[in-house]
Design a protein around this motif. Structure first.
Motif, PDB file in Angstrom:
ATOM      1  N   MET A 144       0.808  -1.206   0.000  1.00  0.00           N
ATOM      2  CA  MET A 144       0.000   0.000   0.000  1.00  0.00           C
ATOM      3  C   MET A 144       0.850   1.270   0.000  1.00  0.00           C
ATOM      4  SD  MET A 144      -3.078   1.195  -0.139  1.00  0.00           S
ATOM      5  CE  MET A 144      -4.221  -0.072   0.436  1.00  0.00           C
ATOM      6  N   ASP A 145       2.024   1.225   0.611  1.00  0.00           N
ATOM      7  CA  ASP A 145       2.859   2.435   0.666  1.00  0.00           C
ATOM      8  C   ASP A 145       3.295   2.892  -0.711  1.00  0.00           C
ATOM      9  OD1 ASP A 145       2.618   2.485   3.362  1.00  0.00           O
ATOM     10  OD2 ASP A 145       4.504   1.454   3.767  1.00  0.00           O
ATOM     11  N   ARG A 146       3.371   1.977  -1.659  1.00  0.00           N
ATOM     12  CA  ARG A 146       3.878   2.352  -2.974  1.00  0.00           C
ATOM     13  C   ARG A 146       2.882   3.225  -3.740  1.00  0.00           C
ATOM     14  NH1 ARG A 146       8.168   0.366  -5.966  1.00  0.00           N
ATOM     15  NH2 ARG A 146       8.502  -1.328  -4.488  1.00  0.00           N
ATOM     16  N   VAL A 147       1.589   3.100  -3.446  1.00  0.00           N
ATOM     17  CA  VAL A 147       0.602   3.876  -4.191  1.00  0.00           C
ATOM     18  C   VAL A 147       0.769   5.372  -3.944  1.00  0.00           C
ATOM     19  CG1 VAL A 147      -1.224   3.955  -2.449  1.00  0.00           C
ATOM     20  CG2 VAL A 147      -1.832   3.919  -4.860  1.00  0.00           C
ATOM     21  N   LYS A 148       1.382   5.726  -2.794  1.00  0.00           N
ATOM     22  CA  LYS A 148       1.565   7.142  -2.484  1.00  0.00           C
ATOM     23  C   LYS A 148       2.560   7.822  -3.404  1.00  0.00           C
ATOM     24  CE  LYS A 148       0.316   6.492   2.367  1.00  0.00           C
ATOM     25  NZ  LYS A 148       0.753   6.630   3.766  1.00  0.00           N
ATOM     26  N   ARG A 149       3.249   7.048  -4.243  1.00  0.00           N
ATOM     27  CA  ARG A 149       4.131   7.656  -5.228  1.00  0.00           C
ATOM     28  C   ARG A 149       3.355   8.290  -6.391  1.00  0.00           C
ATOM     29  NH1 ARG A 149       9.138   3.353  -6.011  1.00  0.00           N
ATOM     30  NH2 ARG A 149       9.753   3.207  -3.797  1.00  0.00           N
ATOM     31  N   LEU A 150       2.121   7.851  -6.584  1.00  0.00           N
ATOM     32  CA  LEU A 150       1.311   8.380  -7.669  1.00  0.00           C
ATOM     33  C   LEU A 150       0.764   9.765  -7.282  1.00  0.00           C
ATOM     34  CD1 LEU A 150      -0.652   5.182  -8.691  1.00  0.00           C
ATOM     35  CD2 LEU A 150       1.428   6.106  -9.706  1.00  0.00           C
TER      36      LEU A 150
END
Length: 595
Positions: A144-150
């Motif tokens: 889930m943390d990776r989606v904050k890159r968008l």
């Protein structure tokens, strides 16, 4: 210039050549050419509109298909129960054997990846979940943390079922994924059994969803306006219509149904604007197509035609001038005779040498000259009669003092008979007539105008079963200020007939004066039926002259006259304004200078 002046002066009197050239040849050609080129322009616009309609409809259908494809892919993900069983196990912290992970990857992940690869309109289908202890399984399952890159998730996760437009794929570092992409995604949430949620991102490319958004030349531009007020278009190609988005959207139809087309002008350039409301992605797609080249082509053809046409007309006029000189020689002699008559020589006569229309004209001129003396004598007699009539009219006028004396006699008779109400009414009427008929100067004092209003209300109250009172709150200095005569009374009359009369009960009209440094205002307030905001706006526009007023009652003609007279007397910064509340009151504010 001398030739043109002589030529047209002759043509005005020549039925043989003027009507032959202008009526039979020129006028029909002018009318025909106007209709002909208007039809050509309309035909070109219809052809253009038909072509645009077909293309735009196809693009809208493609949008619909892509939206349904993203929704279907999302539903496929939501229905993959075996996939979600594994995800829930990952999120719960259960230790998963390597064999199971391989089986999950080779089965569920590969199947989903195959769906994406087999569909050219899909960019990625990704799931983001909060789990630990196992690696991410690209290109489907991420933490889930990776989606904050968008870009759309950096300030917080959006609502479920929303669309995110025009962002780059920044999930992986730049050396793994290419940039300069324009993506659009449908974001949906999946609730897991342990209370956690997983995020599903089904994405496609903007240029696939909106076919013409990143294409088109200088004469065409496409933009998508979302309902949240954001606009999406090709920023790399600077369009001349980018600054006119708000103006364009004002012409968007109210109903969000089928595709609509509007012909309008943007910065003096004719264009066709196509609108399509897309409810599924909550926005409106519109395309602007220039008609400048089509209009220019018609104008070029029309200019060539008019150039040739005017050359032919000039040649015809030159030829007709030669003909006129030969045929109308005697006409020039008649003109010379008329010039001598204009100088005062009444003894001159036309020498008639032809028996045609010009010769008859000469004979008529001779007859006219013979009768001039008789006409002059008749004119002198007529002036004497007019003067006599004016004198008789003056003698027949009723002296204004006679009217005042008669009213005073009626008043005395009423007082003798102890009819004091009649006496008071006659007194008020006399003052009213004296004020109306007296016109010493252009302006009067506010005090004189208010005295007139009091007499007016005294007579008005005779008509009604209720009383209208005048309440004054006026500084002494305002009473001495000048104001155009009969400028406050029409406001009082307007308040009675349009605000108070419908209530039919005792009420007051409140007049209040307020002093400022260089000017003062007089507020006239009635507690009548009031007006709505639309009525106030329309009445104010009539008073300002923005809307034409008529002489019928209730159309603001009286207030506009007051406004015009105040502005003429004092300047454009002075005048009247309106404030009102429906069912409560109406206030007219009069602004005049302090003198």
């Amino acid at each position: 210039m001398k030739f043109i002046k002589r030529h047209f002066s002759v043509l005005k009197l020549s039925h043989k050549f003027t009507f032959l050239i202008m009526t039979i040849v020129v006028f029909p050609l002018v009318i025909f050419s106007i209709i002909f080129f208007d039809n050509i322009r309309d035909s070109r616009i219809k052809e253009k509109l038909k072509s645009v309609e077909i293309n735009f409809t196809q693009n809208c259908e493609q949008i619909q298909k892509n939206v349904e494809m993203c929704q279907m892919s999302t539903q496929v993900m939501l229905n993959s129960q075996n996939f979600w069983n594994y995800v829930e196990r990952f999120c719960s912290g259960e230790k998963i054997k390597t064999e199971e992970l391989l089986e999950f990857y080779q089965g569920e992940i590969k199947a989903l990846e195959k769906i994406v690869n087999s569909n050219p309109y899909l960019y990625q289908v990704r799931v983001y979940a909060e789990y630990q202890g196992i690696p991410e399984m690209m290109p489907v399952l991420y933490k889930m943390d990776r989606v904050k890159r968008l870009a759309w998730a950096k300030e917080g996760l959006p609502e479920s079922g929303t669309w995110q437009f025009d962002y780059e794929d920044e999930i992986l570092p730049s050396f793994y994924a290419s940039r300069d992409q324009h993506l659009v995604a449908l974001v949906t949430y999946k609730e897991l059994e342990d209370g956690k949620i997983a995020l599903i991102e089904v994405s496609t490319r903007m240029e696939l969803l909106f076919a013409n958004l990143y294409s088109g030349g200088d004469n065409e531009w496409t933009c998508f306006a979302s309902d949240n007020g954001k606009y999406y278009f090709d920023l790399e190609k600077k369009s001349r219509w980018m600054d006119n988005i708000d103006e364009i959207l004002k012409h968007k139809p109210e109903s969000s149904g089928d595709t609509s087309y509007v012909l309008m002008t943007i910065d003096k350039e004719p264009v066709i604007v196509c609108f399509k409301s897309v409810k599924e992605i909550k926005g409106t797609l519109f395309r602007v197509i220039s008609l400048k080249e089509d209009y220019a082509a018609v104008s070029k053809t029309r200019n060539i035609f008019w150039g040739c046409f005017f050359v032919i007309v000039i040649l015809l006029l030159i030829f007709s001038d030669k003909i006129v000189k030969v045929i109308l020689r005697q006409f020039y002699e008649i003109m010379n005779t008329i010039h001598r008559v204009q100088k005062g020589d009444l003894d001159v006569r036309v020498r008639v040498s032809n028996a045609d229309e010009i010769g008859e004209l000469g004979q008529q001129i001779n007859k006219m000259l013979e009768h001039i003396t008789e006409l002059m004598a008749d004119n002198i007699k007529r002036e004497i009669l007019v003067k006599d009539s004016e004198i008789r009219a003056l003698q027949n006028q009723i002296n204004a003092h006679f009217i005042y004396n008669v009213l005073e006699s009626i008043k005395m008779m009423a007082e003798i008979e102890e009819k004091f109400e009649i006496s008071d009414a006659v007194t008020a009427l006399g003052k009213l007539l004296r004020y109306s008929m007296k016109w010493v100067s252009q302006n009067v004092t506010v005090l004189e105008e208010i005295d007139y209003i009091k007499n007016y209300l005294a007579l008005i109250n005779l008509r009604f079963d209720y009383e209208i009172y005048l309440s004054l709150n006026m500084p002494e200095r305002i009473y001495k200020q000048e104001i155009p005569k009969m400028s406050l009374q029409p406001i009082i009359e307007n308040a009675i007939y349009h605000g108070i009369e419908e209530l039919a009960e005792d009420t007051s009209i409140y007049m209040k004066g307020i002093l400022y440094e260089n000017y003062c205002i007089i507020e006239i307030t009635d507690s009548g039926r009031g007006m709505s905001d639309e009525e106030i706006d329309r009445l104010q526009k009539k008073i300002q002259g923005e809307i034409e007023t008529t002489g019928s009652s209730g159309n603001g003609i009286g207030l506009k006259n007051v406004q015009d007279r105040i502005k003429i007397s004092f300047g454009s910064e002075y005048g009247i304004s309106i404030a009102s509340k429906i069912g409560c009151y109406t206030k007219v504010i009069v602004k005049i200078p302090l003198v």
